[in-house]
Design an enzyme around this catalytic site. Structure first.
Site, PDB file in Angstrom:
ATOM      1  CG  HIS A 216     -29.960  63.071  54.412  1.00 34.78           C
ATOM      2  ND1 HIS A 216     -28.753  63.592  54.029  1.00 34.78           N
ATOM      3  CD2 HIS A 216     -30.766  63.179  53.327  1.00 34.78           C
ATOM      4  CE1 HIS A 216     -28.828  64.008  52.769  1.00 34.78           C
ATOM      5  NE2 HIS A 216     -30.038  63.752  52.324  1.00 34.78           N
TER       6      HIS A 216
ATOM      7  CG  ASP B  63     -38.668  67.023  58.730  1.00 34.21           C
ATOM      8  OD1 ASP B  63     -37.901  66.122  59.116  1.00 34.21           O
ATOM      9  OD2 ASP B  63     -38.414  67.734  57.738  1.00 34.21           O
TER      10      ASP B  63
HETATM   11  C1  BDR Z   1     -32.759  66.546  55.628  1.00 38.00           C
HETATM   12  O1  BDR Z   1     -33.849  67.210  55.001  1.00 38.00           O
HETATM   13  C2  BDR Z   1     -34.969  66.370  54.906  1.00 38.00           C
HETATM   14  O2  BDR Z   1     -35.411  66.312  53.579  1.00 38.00           O
HETATM   15  C3  BDR Z   1     -34.534  65.012  55.366  1.00 38.00           C
HETATM   16  O3  BDR Z   1     -35.556  64.374  56.098  1.00 38.00           O
HETATM   17  C4  BDR Z   1     -33.321  65.267  56.212  1.00 38.00           C
HETATM   18  O4  BDR Z   1     -33.654  65.470  57.553  1.00 38.00           O
HETATM   19  C5  BDR Z   1     -31.653  66.352  54.622  1.00 38.00           C
HETATM   20  O5  BDR Z   1     -31.175  67.579  54.177  1.00 38.00           O
HETATM   21 CA    CA Z   2     -35.880  64.931  58.371  1.00 33.97          CA
END
Ligand code: BDR
Ligand code: CA
Length: 323
Positions: free
Chosen positions: A245, A13
């Site tokens: 992340h 995303d």
């Molecule tokens: C996840 O949520 C999104 O905001 C980031 O892209 C990552 O994939 C972290 O919780």
């Molecule tokens: Ca993400």
């Protein structure tokens, strides 16, 4: 160029950390990114595809990786809640972007996942860094998908760590718990990279500034899009920094990041409407007996990594195209 050692189909995303993950992968000669599919989450799936095409341009890879747009709503048809407060109005920190040179494919994300898996059975590994809606739809389209895909690495969930959208739930799973439950219960080898690991891999402001000062346009782009993301995380960590992340999940998927602690266990997603909606209940009870594997389980949960991964990201991007 030497043949790639790993073929990855990325479902994302494309917000800030997804973009960093893509740049990290695209700069790795040992990895073939054979397709990128997008899903709602940080922003709409359509904007995520546009951002992905911009990232391909920045990486000097225009037209070399097919991009397909996927679900704009949850598996049950609920309207999405986007994470623009975290990732900026355009998902890439509000940084002004030129129109991308490439265009998305006409197939849907789920169709591209199924097509790619059928074309190269057992060869393609999936990396998912957004809500799991596209994967769940692909499983409906092709129930044999788990036999066709080599494995799935997912950034998402929280095993023992607190959530980041609610006290119990991490964003990617919280966006579509029903889809996550469908993906975790499918019979494929899954590696989950949850907040337990990703919140321990933090990029410092000093590291971001070294990206900004680099001769590599890729590194400077990364520094620019990270600025807003750092603003969001500053009150959370008490200093200008951000967690890595999605890039951490990418590093785990390629094998460059070797978990320091992991357990292979059953996972259930809370799909009720109470305060724990979207929680990932990982059965870690074996840890009391020092066991790392629950009989019959196919999901490996990464609980801890070295804490030094941001250095690898910086090194990779600073050495990127145009450096
Ligand atoms: C996840 O949520 C999104 O905001 C980031 O892209 C990552 O994939 C972290 O919780
Ligand atoms: Ca993400």
């Amino acid at each position: 160029m030497a043949a790639a050692e790993k073929t990855l189909l990325v479902d994302c995303d494309t917000g800030v950390d997804d973009a960093i993950a893509l740049l990290y992968l695209l700069a790795d000669p040992k990895v073939e990114v054979c397709g990128i599919t997008t899903v709602f989450g940080n922003i709409s799936a359509t904007m995520a595809a546009r951002n992905t095409l911009c990232v391909l341009d920045v990486a000097g890879r225009t037209g070399s990786v097919p991009v397909a747009v996927g679900s704009e709503v949850t598996l049950t048809g609920e309207a999405p809640v986007h994470g623009t407060h975290v990732h900026g109005s355009n998902g890439l920190g509000g940084v002004k972007l030129s129109a991308p040179a490439g265009r998305p494919e006409t197939v849907s994300a789920a169709e591209m996942i199924v097509r790619t898996a059928r074309e190269r059975p057992g060869k393609v590994h999936m990396l998912a860094t957004g809500p799991l809606t596209n994967l769940a739809v692909a499983l409906r389209l092709e129930p044999k998908l788990p036999q066709l895909i080599a494995g799935v690495t997912i950034m998402g969930g929280a095993a023992s760590a607190p959530g980041n959208v609610t006290p119990a739930a991490e964003a990617n799973v919280w966006h579509d718990p029903e889809a996550a439950q469908a993906v975790f219960s499918a019979p494929w080898a899954t590696t989950l990279v949850p907040l337990d690991a990703t919140m321990g891999e933090v990029m410092s402001e000093q590291q971001r500034l070294s990206l900004a000062a680099s001769r590599s346009p890729t590194a400077r782009f990364a520094a620019a899009i990270l600025d807003h993301y750092f603003d969001f995380y500053t009150p959370i960590f008490g200093r200008r920094s951000c967690p890595c992340h999605d890039a951490l999940a990418a590093g785990v998927a390629t094998g460059e990041v070797v978990p320091q602690r992991a357990m292979t266990v059953g996972i259930t997603v809370e799909t009720g409407c109470g305060p724990a909606r979207g929680a990932t209940i990982c059965d870690l009870r074996g840890s009391y007996r020092g066991e790392q594997r629950q009989p019959g389980a196919t999901c490996t949960v990464v609980l801890e990594t070295s804490g030094r991964f941001a250095e690898d990201i910086v090194r990779r991007l600073v050495g990127g195209p145009g450096a």
